[in-house]
Design a protein around this motif. Structure first.
Motif, PDB file in Angstrom:
ATOM      1  N   GLN A 126       0.823  -1.214   0.000  1.00 39.59           N
ATOM      2  CA  GLN A 126       0.000   0.000   0.000  1.00 39.59           C
ATOM      3  C   GLN A 126       0.858   1.264   0.000  1.00 39.59           C
ATOM      4  O   GLN A 126       0.454   2.303  -0.526  1.00 39.59           O
ATOM      5  N   ALA A 164      -7.782   0.902  -2.724  1.00 40.39           N
ATOM      6  CA  ALA A 164      -8.211   0.395  -1.413  1.00 40.39           C
ATOM      7  C   ALA A 164      -9.062  -0.850  -1.589  1.00 40.39           C
ATOM      8  O   ALA A 164      -8.868  -1.862  -0.908  1.00 40.39           O
ATOM      9  N   ILE A 177      -7.961  -4.852  -0.689  1.00 41.41           N
ATOM     10  CA  ILE A 177      -8.742  -5.696   0.230  1.00 41.41           C
ATOM     11  C   ILE A 177      -9.174  -6.979  -0.476  1.00 41.41           C
ATOM     12  O   ILE A 177      -9.077  -8.070   0.085  1.00 41.41           O
ATOM     13  N   TYR A 191     -15.281  -4.867   5.422  1.00 41.23           N
ATOM     14  CA  TYR A 191     -13.914  -4.839   5.945  1.00 41.23           C
ATOM     15  C   TYR A 191     -13.573  -3.408   6.328  1.00 41.23           C
ATOM     16  O   TYR A 191     -13.546  -2.522   5.483  1.00 41.23           O
ATOM     17  N   ARG A 222     -10.931  -0.787   8.018  1.00 45.44           N
ATOM     18  CA  ARG A 222      -9.521  -0.621   8.374  1.00 45.44           C
ATOM     19  C   ARG A 222      -9.402  -0.094   9.805  1.00 45.44           C
ATOM     20  O   ARG A 222     -10.198   0.751  10.222  1.00 45.44           O
ATOM     21  N   LEU A 262      -5.166   3.503   4.032  1.00 39.67           N
ATOM     22  CA  LEU A 262      -4.435   2.254   3.797  1.00 39.67           C
ATOM     23  C   LEU A 262      -3.065   2.293   4.438  1.00 39.67           C
ATOM     24  O   LEU A 262      -2.539   1.292   4.908  1.00 39.67           O
ATOM     25  N   GLY A 269      -3.410   2.377   8.392  1.00 38.93           N
ATOM     26  CA  GLY A 269      -3.983   1.222   9.063  1.00 38.93           C
ATOM     27  C   GLY A 269      -2.969   0.126   9.354  1.00 38.93           C
ATOM     28  O   GLY A 269      -1.980  -0.025   8.646  1.00 38.93           O
ATOM     29  N   MET A 309      -7.362  -4.939   9.282  1.00 40.32           N
ATOM     30  CA  MET A 309      -8.789  -4.706   9.098  1.00 40.32           C
ATOM     31  C   MET A 309      -9.612  -5.681   9.925  1.00 40.32           C
ATOM     32  O   MET A 309      -9.157  -6.748  10.315  1.00 40.32           O
ATOM     33  N   PHE A 327      -2.332  -6.295   8.019  1.00 41.41           N
ATOM     34  CA  PHE A 327      -1.623  -6.033   6.773  1.00 41.41           C
ATOM     35  C   PHE A 327      -0.168  -6.458   6.992  1.00 41.41           C
ATOM     36  O   PHE A 327       0.314  -6.558   8.106  1.00 41.41           O
TER      37      PHE A 327
END
Lengths: 444, 444
Positions: A196, B341, B345, B389, B391, B416, B419, B422, B443
């Motif tokens: 990201q 984004a 995901i 979902y 974040r 993103l 975070g 999620m 992540f």
């Protein structure tokens, strides 16, 4: 054991040879060598000593080559993101006030005056009672200040829609800088780049990225009994395991391993390999053969290099006690235990943090960065005065994780493969009890 | 929205162009195309549909190149490990029965008859009342059946030691096969190789390792508004973000990305890029521009390939609903949402499992493989009927993890980056409350 007090006082022929070397070749460093026996450190002392090592230099690379690399500079946004007013929905761009009062029962009528093409400057604008079709990400036309979602629009004919819900000004749009403001810190120096993060850098137009160079680690396996994996195994010989385990460990931690070879217990040959490693690599990891003689050899060789400074000679952990960490010319020289289980635990606990520092990474690299809460399924005994790392298997039971300690004689490799992670038993603890909550530090 | 029921019924010029293409070029696949609108799937259905994809072939590589690769065969031990009786301690090899009764107060005397050299066949053996010095890993001499640790030995002169503790037979030694038995399964097919696994394979003499080929993924970014990162940004244009994010995501999951280019919303150009991608790559990931027209284009292009089969057209998750998964010639063709984004995901939830299957990995690749238990710091609202979902940022408070939901308008990139992971809000849930225990999917 190695640094214990009841070591036999006689000197074996192998040791005598070593002693002779360093007494002759290192000119009076005997005193230093003797003092080194008092350098056994606690784990937290070792970690703070590692803080003196820093990143190995910078380079600039194309954006598609910096995944998992560490930023060497703060990245500051050169522009607003988005750069224009964008729709966040599919629908119709309108003047919000024209929708006021619209509802299912009393929809508002709009004249469709066009469609916003993606990637184009909208031609014409939106006046009172007018709408333009827009897709997510499209640029709002002049006059419009909001977007009605397509769900609330019903087309009566090709030129007219009914809108059945009111919107507020700026509803379903993002304005310039809403996401990232020009001049703001986007990602800090020391940050390791994730997928990201590359996305955000791409969005802001950073095509080349300043990153720290990946540290290189010269890996040397020592011991008269060690032969290469492809060789025929003679009686009493074992294959070189650490080369592969430590090499992969380097890769897993963003470093580049350079295997220098297997070295028998010879002062000259070991010294020349270390010297060769120091010319190019950013760190030396020597994993000791198991013999007592080899261990002294490691230190004796390290001592012959410029600016030699002994930082750690023994760590109060088990396994992994006979670890040497020194410094020469700003580079770390590390002597790891010979057995792969001990070497890997020392690597997890201390070498990952060392590599993090050499990589310039903000993360500490500590084992606590990858852990899971569990309950012990059995008692663990431990000696007070040292940190014990016990390998465990994990299993899920009744909504929680249970950690089963893996026992077995020392010197085995198989528990490493069976284990999911390890549990630390603190210095001042004599053990842990069944049912105790524990942090399991996960292997990769 | 995309698959909602109140979509305006008129056809835009862009859509008309697309429709014309596929009605002309795909010869009556209209029916198929229309049916596809009923392919919206639940997440668990999507995951089970992915099971039809398998590994992309095998190769054999040197041991030092297989870190993080997936075994394509069961690895069965060709020999016992260790191959000989080894000491697990530094000390003296003796006949255990000669130590019986030895204690601090009443030590037993032994004649030192030699030293075991590492890596050599011991010369001579140990008889009654005799001892040979041995290091950890050394091979036991004939006659000896145990090792007294050096701590319990006190040398009286160069040829005599006192032993102050008794040992049992086989104490401080490992026997052939104690670690790994000949013929036993060491590591199974489908296992992703960690540093310690390489160690075990090295110990057993495996110099070349059969692994599955890494899947290659052809990545195409579509949309008239998309320009490359280095290009000057015109009005209404945005830079190609997905190329970098999805490329790094592939690397993080053991796949090799191959960027095929940015494609404007043109049937012919998109078809030729997909065709080119299919020639070499094991999968196609097309990330859609945001316009409604582009989405239809993706499916229209996919439909023109051999053995086309539509598996998924829309998933009941948010974000990420407008995802297409199809199959042609056994290869997956994927249309991901245009916004990074949503694309990321969908990648975390479905593409990691897809890559795991293409890699032949036993792990599912599911997000549950990397998670942490936390408590929600605030309420989360959600629509029933889909998986949401959300974040979150994590922080440690009072011995537990708190998950702060990150809010913000949709279409932003910055959440993103902010975070840590999620939280999933299930299909049949209308939201979660402050204080609820949640699993945070991390992540990387």
């Amino acid at each position: 054991m190695y640094l214990g007090c009841k070591v036999p006082k006689f000197v074996t022929p192998a040791e005598a040879e070593v002693h002779q070397h360093w007494t002759v070749e290192t000119e009076g460093r005997l005193q230093l060598h003797m003092e080194s026996f008092f350098k056994v450190k606690k784990p937290e002392e070792v970690l703070s000593l590692l803080d003196q090592f820093g990143p190995c230099g910078e380079e600039e690379l194309p954006l598609d080559q910096v995944f998992n690399r560490v930023l060497s500079r703060d990245m500051v946004s050169p522009e607003d993101l988005p750069g224009f007013v964008r729709s966040t929905m599919d629908g119709y761009a309108v003047r919000a006030k024209d929708t006021f009062g619209a509802s299912e029962g009393l929809p508002a009528l709009f004249a469709v005056v066009g469609e916003i093409k993606m990637g184009e400057n909208p031609t014409g604008g939106v006046g009172q009672g007018q709408a333009m079709r827009i897709s997510t990400g499209g640029m709002l036309p002049d006059g419009a200040d909001g977007v009605v979602m397509v769900e609330y629009c019903h087309s009566l004919d090709a030129e007219t829609i009914e809108v059945s819900s009111a919107i507020s000004p700026l509803e379903n749009v993002i304005q310039p800088g809403d996401d990232i403001k020009k001049g703001s810190l986007v990602l800090p120096k020391g940050h390791r780049l994730r997928p990201q993060d590359l996305g955000v850098l791409a969005g802001l137009g950073f095509g080349r990225i300043p990153v720290f160079r990946q540290p290189t680690v010269a890996i040397i396996s020592t011991g008269d009994e060690i032969v290469s994996v492809g060789a025929d195994l003679g009686i009493g010989q074992v294959r070189d395991i650490n080369r592969y385990t430590l090499g992969a460990f380097c890769r897993a931690n963003g470093a580049i391993p350079e295997f220098k070879g297997i070295c028998p217990d010879s002062f000259e040959r070991l010294r020349s390999l270390v010297e060769e490693g120091l010319e190019k690599a950013d760190a030396i990891w020597l994993s000791g053969g198991s013999s007592v003689g080899t261990r002294d050899l490691t230190l004796a060789v390290f001592e012959t290099f410029d600016d030699f400074e002994l930082l750690v000679h023994g760590i109060s952990i088990s396994p992994g006690k006979p670890t040497i960490i020194a410094r020469s010319g700003g580079k770390p020289l590390v002597g790891l235990p010979g057995h792969v289980a001990s070497a890997l635990i020392v690597a997890e606990v201390f070498m990952a943090p060392l590599l993090a520092r050499l990589s310039g990474a903000k993360e500490t690299g500590g084992i606590h960065e990858r852990h899971l809460e569990a309950r012990l399924s059995r008692n663990i005994e431990s000696k007070s005065g040292r940190e014990d790392y016990i390998r465990v298997r994990l299993r899920r039971e009744g909504g929680e994780w249970l950690a089963d300690p893996i026992y077995g004689k020392s010197g085995l490799i198989s528990p490493l493969v069976e284990g999911h992670g390890m549990v630390k038993v603190g210095v001042n603890t004599e053990g842990l009890y069944e049912g105790d909550p524990v942090d399991v530090f996960l292997f990769r």
